[in-house]
Design a protein around this motif. Sequence first.
Motif, PDB file in Angstrom:
ATOM      1  N   PRO A 148       0.809  -1.226   0.000  1.00 35.60           N
ATOM      2  CA  PRO A 148       0.000   0.000   0.000  1.00 35.60           C
ATOM      3  C   PRO A 148       0.841   1.275   0.000  1.00 35.60           C
ATOM      4  O   PRO A 148       0.337   2.347  -0.298  1.00 35.60           O
ATOM      5  CB  PRO A 148      -0.787  -0.104   1.303  1.00 35.60           C
ATOM      6  CG  PRO A 148      -0.785  -1.541   1.638  1.00 35.60           C
ATOM      7  CD  PRO A 148       0.526  -2.052   1.175  1.00 35.60           C
ATOM      8  N   TYR A 200      -5.454  -2.295   5.856  1.00 38.10           N
ATOM      9  CA  TYR A 200      -6.426  -1.221   5.653  1.00 38.10           C
ATOM     10  C   TYR A 200      -7.471  -1.203   6.762  1.00 38.10           C
ATOM     11  O   TYR A 200      -7.993  -0.144   7.108  1.00 38.10           O
ATOM     12  CB  TYR A 200      -7.098  -1.355   4.277  1.00 38.10           C
ATOM     13  CG  TYR A 200      -6.233  -0.816   3.160  1.00 38.10           C
ATOM     14  CD1 TYR A 200      -5.926   0.535   3.105  1.00 38.10           C
ATOM     15  CD2 TYR A 200      -5.722  -1.653   2.179  1.00 38.10           C
ATOM     16  CE1 TYR A 200      -5.122   1.040   2.101  1.00 38.10           C
ATOM     17  CE2 TYR A 200      -4.923  -1.163   1.169  1.00 38.10           C
ATOM     18  CZ  TYR A 200      -4.625   0.184   1.126  1.00 38.10           C
ATOM     19  OH  TYR A 200      -3.832   0.682   0.146  1.00 38.10           O
ATOM     20  N   THR A 243     -10.691   4.566   2.366  1.00 33.88           N
ATOM     21  CA  THR A 243     -10.197   3.316   2.947  1.00 33.88           C
ATOM     22  C   THR A 243     -11.221   2.203   2.743  1.00 33.88           C
ATOM     23  O   THR A 243     -10.878   1.079   2.366  1.00 33.88           O
ATOM     24  CB  THR A 243      -9.912   3.494   4.442  1.00 33.88           C
ATOM     25  OG1 THR A 243      -9.068   4.606   4.607  1.00 33.88           O
ATOM     26  CG2 THR A 243      -9.237   2.256   5.000  1.00 33.88           C
ATOM     27  N   ARG A 266     -11.144   1.083  -0.743  1.00 32.29           N
ATOM     28  CA  ARG A 266      -9.979   0.229  -0.991  1.00 32.29           C
ATOM     29  C   ARG A 266     -10.217  -1.185  -0.486  1.00 32.29           C
ATOM     30  O   ARG A 266      -9.894  -2.176  -1.149  1.00 32.29           O
ATOM     31  CB  ARG A 266      -8.745   0.818  -0.312  1.00 32.29           C
ATOM     32  CG  ARG A 266      -8.278   2.080  -1.005  1.00 32.29           C
ATOM     33  CD  ARG A 266      -7.035   2.639  -0.357  1.00 32.29           C
ATOM     34  NE  ARG A 266      -6.510   3.712  -1.178  1.00 32.29           N
ATOM     35  CZ  ARG A 266      -6.292   4.951  -0.751  1.00 32.29           C
ATOM     36  NH1 ARG A 266      -6.521   5.273   0.505  1.00 32.29           N
ATOM     37  NH2 ARG A 266      -5.829   5.859  -1.579  1.00 32.29           N
ATOM     38  N   MET A 267     -10.800  -1.266   0.726  1.00 36.78           N
ATOM     39  CA  MET A 267     -11.065  -2.598   1.269  1.00 36.78           C
ATOM     40  C   MET A 267     -12.030  -3.354   0.362  1.00 36.78           C
ATOM     41  O   MET A 267     -11.883  -4.553   0.132  1.00 36.78           O
ATOM     42  CB  MET A 267     -11.625  -2.487   2.691  1.00 36.78           C
ATOM     43  CG  MET A 267     -10.603  -1.939   3.674  1.00 36.78           C
ATOM     44  SD  MET A 267     -11.286  -1.623   5.316  1.00 36.78           S
ATOM     45  CE  MET A 267     -11.371  -3.279   5.976  1.00 36.78           C
ATOM     46  N   LEU A 270      -6.677   0.775  -5.665  1.00 33.07           N
ATOM     47  CA  LEU A 270      -6.103   1.154  -4.375  1.00 33.07           C
ATOM     48  C   LEU A 270      -5.428   2.521  -4.486  1.00 33.07           C
ATOM     49  O   LEU A 270      -5.495   3.329  -3.577  1.00 33.07           O
ATOM     50  CB  LEU A 270      -5.070   0.122  -3.916  1.00 33.07           C
ATOM     51  CG  LEU A 270      -5.591  -1.243  -3.477  1.00 33.07           C
ATOM     52  CD1 LEU A 270      -4.454  -2.102  -2.992  1.00 33.07           C
ATOM     53  CD2 LEU A 270      -6.646  -1.083  -2.385  1.00 33.07           C
TER      54      LEU A 270
END
Lengths: 325, 418
Positions: B260, B349, B384, B387-388, B415
């Motif tokens: 990340p 994350y 976030t 992204r997850m 991401l």
Amino acid sequence: MAARTVDPLVPVTLVVGPETLLAERAVAAVVRAARRAQPDADVSEVTGSEMTAGGLAEHTSPSLFATARVLVIHDVQNVPDAVGDALVAFAHEPVDDMYLVLVHPGGVKAKKLLERLRKAGVHEVKAERLTKADDQVSFVRSEVHHAGGRIDEAAARQLVEAVGGDLRTLASAASQLASDAPSGVVDQQLVGTYFEGRADVKGWVVADRAVEGKTGAAIEELRWALQTGTDPVLVIGALATALRTLARLSGAPRGVRDADLARDLGVPPWKIRILRGQLRGWTPAGLARAIRAVASADLAVKGGVNDSTHALTTALVRIDEARSG
Amino acid sequence: MNGASDAAGMADMVGTAGMTSTTSASNANRGNGTSVWDAVVGQPIVPALQQTVADASASLDGAPSGSMTHAWLFTGPPGSGRSVAAKAFAAALQCDSGGCGTCAECTDVRNGTHPDVAALVTEGLSIKISQVRELVPKAALRPARGRWQIVIVEDADRLGEDAADALLLSVEEPPDRTVWMLCAPTAEDIAPTIRSRCRVVQLRTPPSDAVATYLSTTEGIDKRTATFAARAAQGHIGRARALATDENARSRREEVLKLPFALDDLRQCLDAAASLVDAAKADAERHCDALDAREVDELKRALGAESTGRKPRNMDAAVKELEREQKLRRTRVQRDSIDRALIDVLALYRDVLMLQLGVRTELINDEMRASLDRLARNSRAESTLRRMEAIGQAREALMANAAPLLTLESMALTLREG
């Protein structure tokens, strides 16, 4: 084709190669020549595995009636060793009016026998597959020529694109066109009348058109590709590879030599110039969007959507949108 | 097959409810320190199973069977120890004293050499019907030495429809002394026809302190490493063990957690995806290469390749078939390896999200708190979450057989955007 130019009537003709059409023609040429020399020539055909040394002796011993005889042995790679020896012996000391045609489909089986026959100086005819488009085009041209017609390069190429690389189909198409051409001249229009469409469109053709921004052409190629049985997954793979390479090229540091760049990208050096051309018009963000579009098409195709054509077409359209920002 | 489905009539989610509610005395199994139950980590259901073993033992002497039945389904998240629990249960059933852990019965079951405990383990992508057909006659036999004839099917979720059908009749009405034990992540992974014949034992994700204690007491791993490994593995016992004992696994994880932080431009994203795939390939090579070669050798020897000097008939076909299966296994290993990496990134994350939302909870990646803080400050909770979501979608896509590199590239790009 070679068989047509030299006198085919030699004691031993060895036909080697996987292309059955050319092999058959070579055999037929010998038979025809033998019949021309002696109309009552006796022709027998056997396969290698059923040939015995005794059988061969029977075929090759001088005939009481002194007619010419042609013995065609198909699949000569399967003959027993004893027959192989006898064949080589025959090649060294042929019998009058006896013509052997040995057909070998290529490959490594009975390679030694082939070598020994070659050493004995037999006449060899190659029946290789014509894989290159240029070879196929010149094949078509010579076919039309032999059928008494004429065809120019462009028309021949169009025919190859429409029919594909199968020689048998090409040969029959060529002879049909030649006999239907009003003055013996086969032009693109005549080819177009009889043969429409495309065969053998590869995934990378679709990908190249797509990244070049020629979306219309890309979709057309895609349809042909899928129509002729190209696996959608291969098209996806080609698209992904094309975009990945462009994305890597776009991120490559300046001042790197082309050869190093090519190694880094895993492409041949001459491709770099083409890739630079394709990269024009792309932004990094656009490439990112395009890659994601292809990924979702991949999932759609793998996930068994009803219509993979639709999934792929959507991907092409989204690639186009990503490119034009 | 479905027509006969209610004959046995002992479908049992009811049994499950009864069992899971018996959660009070969760530490009863950590008594003398040698029991077979020691390997079952952090599962409050153990006392209930021990009760069942007692019932089963009594039923052999003519008492009513109590909670004992002939088909069990062990469910629980990956790494919760489904097959370990099934094996412990099997050992306890065979053992005279309910799973002492030291007698011949217990050791043989543990070593996989007990004549009356068969286990079907698959390394391929699915259990083949031929494997099931070999197993079914075995289940029809009386126990040769032990008290029960036990058949354990690990990874029962990999039973195809036809394989499950082949199993059904035997699971439905096995002989008196036969016990089936199936293991699967959830009961829904099993065909309903089979599921309805089984009593479900639901395992939970073991809490990380239970895993840490298990690692330090039974595997002799020092306390700090055990705690770290248990936390990082998020309740996956096998993974925790690997992280605790294998330097390679630890450095792999560190490598993955850098991902990340290295998504600055297009090229980095593609590189990140490529390195994940390459590492997975390397994993698969490490795991499979030697194994593949050995299996081919063994097969050839079994067919008599070396003894007779002549190549046995059909050997090429048999080898080709084996190689096809090995390729499937390699795919599975590779896919699992990528999935593990994605879980680690997902956990990272998750930590970031916890920080962003100000939730005071234990961070899975506590050791990299500073970087996590930075990541949390530089983005918002919404991104976030997105992204997850992207990681979750990538995992699903990979399970659906999507092209790994392409999927990960797409994920890395998402991401980056957030």
